[in-house]
Write a protein that holds these residues in place. Structure first.
Motif, short mmCIF file in Angstrom:
data_model
loop_
_atom_site.label_atom_id
_atom_site.label_comp_id
_atom_site.label_asym_id
_atom_site.label_seq_id
_atom_site.Cartn_x
_atom_site.Cartn_y
_atom_site.Cartn_z
N VAL A 152 0.85 -1.20 0.00
CA VAL A 152 0.00 0.00 0.00
C VAL A 152 0.88 1.25 0.00
O VAL A 152 0.63 2.20 -0.74
CB VAL A 152 -0.97 0.00 1.22
CG1 VAL A 152 -1.77 1.28 1.26
CG2 VAL A 152 -1.89 -1.21 1.18
N ALA A 153 1.93 1.22 0.81
CA ALA A 153 2.85 2.36 0.86
C ALA A 153 3.51 2.58 -0.50
O ALA A 153 3.70 3.72 -0.94
CB ALA A 153 3.92 2.13 1.93
N GLU A 154 3.82 1.48 -1.19
CA GLU A 154 4.44 1.59 -2.52
C GLU A 154 3.49 2.25 -3.50
O GLU A 154 3.85 3.16 -4.23
CB GLU A 154 4.83 0.20 -3.03
CG GLU A 154 6.05 -0.38 -2.31
CD GLU A 154 6.37 -1.81 -2.73
OE1 GLU A 154 5.48 -2.50 -3.27
OE2 GLU A 154 7.51 -2.23 -2.50
N GLU A 155 2.23 1.79 -3.50
CA GLU A 155 1.25 2.34 -4.44
C GLU A 155 0.89 3.78 -4.13
O GLU A 155 0.62 4.56 -5.02
CB GLU A 155 -0.04 1.50 -4.41
CG GLU A 155 0.00 0.30 -5.32
CD GLU A 155 -1.32 -0.43 -5.29
OE1 GLU A 155 -2.35 0.19 -5.64
OE2 GLU A 155 -1.32 -1.61 -4.89
N ALA A 156 0.88 4.12 -2.85
CA ALA A 156 0.42 5.45 -2.44
C ALA A 156 1.54 6.48 -2.48
O ALA A 156 1.33 7.63 -2.09
CB ALA A 156 -0.18 5.37 -1.04
N GLY A 157 2.73 6.08 -2.92
CA GLY A 157 3.83 7.02 -2.97
C GLY A 157 4.41 7.35 -1.61
O GLY A 157 5.05 8.38 -1.41
N LEU A 158 4.15 6.46 -0.64
CA LEU A 158 4.65 6.72 0.72
C LEU A 158 5.94 5.96 1.03
O LEU A 158 6.55 6.15 2.07
CB LEU A 158 3.59 6.29 1.75
CG LEU A 158 2.30 7.11 1.79
CD1 LEU A 158 1.24 6.41 2.62
CD2 LEU A 158 2.59 8.49 2.38
#
Ligand code: C2E
Ligand code: CA
Ligand code: CA
Ligand code: CA
Length: 279
Positions: A79-85
């Motif tokens: 999720v962090a990867e997809e959200a740019g986090l």
């Protein structure tokens, strides 16, 4: 029949909505977690198989959300990867892990490496190398004590910039480990091109070695290859004495797993290995 079909459609739609809503919720909470410092690291030692001594420590991220409780990294890292986090999370991990190892060295822990997991996305985000070098400088940790664990993937092996980036890290003294080795789809020919120091055998292969030696042929092959390429080889996920004995007999260099030591909080690690360590 028509009604049934419609219900079925609605069912799928609401199931999809749930997954989507969950992801959005995690993303939103994760943004706050980064700001509110809900993220933490735990540390799992690696041991040399012949001597039994600890030779390094892997940092593993933990998220205990005040709203939804413990979320495993396998769930929130994507999720962090997809959200740019992931850049912010990854930088926090590197900074925290390097500072922690430096403070353990200063407190008397025999100098050893800290391994940090890097997301494939981090590898493609500039400026990774300057950011890592900056973290080493500000924390005071010597580059040779930082090991980056990266997972092999097809994209990585195709990218020409990747070889250069890994070369400049190597030149600085940082070590590179290939994580989950053997589970990727890529060809192993990149091992010649990449400045790799260590292969980490995935725990899915270790799990299989119950009836040594017949079930251990994949590990034997990996260890033999590591030998001839002069790479260090580590087995992860060691849970039983039998697995440990088998890995020793195969000639694997190092091991990590619940049998030897589970991941520990910084405080517990300090208590067990730094303060009460035998001289
Ligand atoms: P990984 O790097 O392959 O890490 C090994 C996983 O196995 C860890 O799960 C560890 O806690 C667990 N483990 C250790 N010993 C044993 C054992 O004896 N048996 C079994 N069954 N498991 C064992 P964890 O901490 O849940 O991490 C899962 C994955 O999340 C990691 O796999 C890594 O890919 C990723 N991850 C963890 N921390 C970070 C991080 O800081 N950054 C990034 N990008 N990824 C991370
Ligand atoms: Ca790892
Ligand atoms: Ca693994
Ligand atoms: Ca992994």
């Amino acid at each position: 029949a028509k009604k049934r079909g419609q219900n079925k459609y609605e069912f799928y739609e609401s199931a999809m909505n749930t997954v989507y809503t969950q992801k959005l919720a995690i993303e939103q909470l994760l943004r706050q977690a980064v700001e509110q410092k809900e993220l933490d690291l735990v540390y799992q030692p690696k041991f040399q198989l012949d001597s039994g001594s600890m030779v390094g420590v892997e940092a593993l991220i933990r998220w205990n959300s005040s709203r939804i409780g413990i979320v495993p990294p396998a769930q929130f890292i994507p999720v962090a990867e997809e959200a740019g986090l992931i850049a912010a999370v990854g930088e926090w991990v590197l900074q925290t892990a390097c500072a922690q190892m430096k403070s353990w060295h200063d407190a008397g822990l025999e100098p050893m490496s800290i391994a940090v997991n890097l997301s494939a996305i981090q590898l493609h985000q500039e400026p990774l190398v300057p950011s890592i070098l900056n973290i080493l400088e500000t924390t005071g940790l010597e580059a040779k004590y930082l090991e980056l664990e990266i997972t092999e993937n097809a994209e990585m092996t195709k990218s020409s910039g990747m070889v250069e980036m890994l070369q400049s890290l190597k030149q600085a003294g940082v070590r590179i480990a290939i994580d989950d080795f053997g589970t990727g789809y890529s060809s192993i020919s990149y091992l010649h091109k990449f400045p790799v120091h260590t292969l980490k055998i995935d725990k899915s292969f270790v799990r299989g070695i119950s009836a040594c030696p017949s079930d251990s042929s994949i590990i034997e092959a990996i260890v033999a290859m590591a030998r001839s390429l002069k790479l260090n080889v580590v087995a992860e996920g060691v849970e039983t004495d039998q697995q440990l004995a088998c890995l020793k007999s195969i000639g694997c260099d190092q091991a990590q797993g619940y049998l030897l030591c589970a991941p520990l909080t910084a405080d517990k690690f300090t208590d067990r290995y730094v303060i009460h360590a035998e001289a």
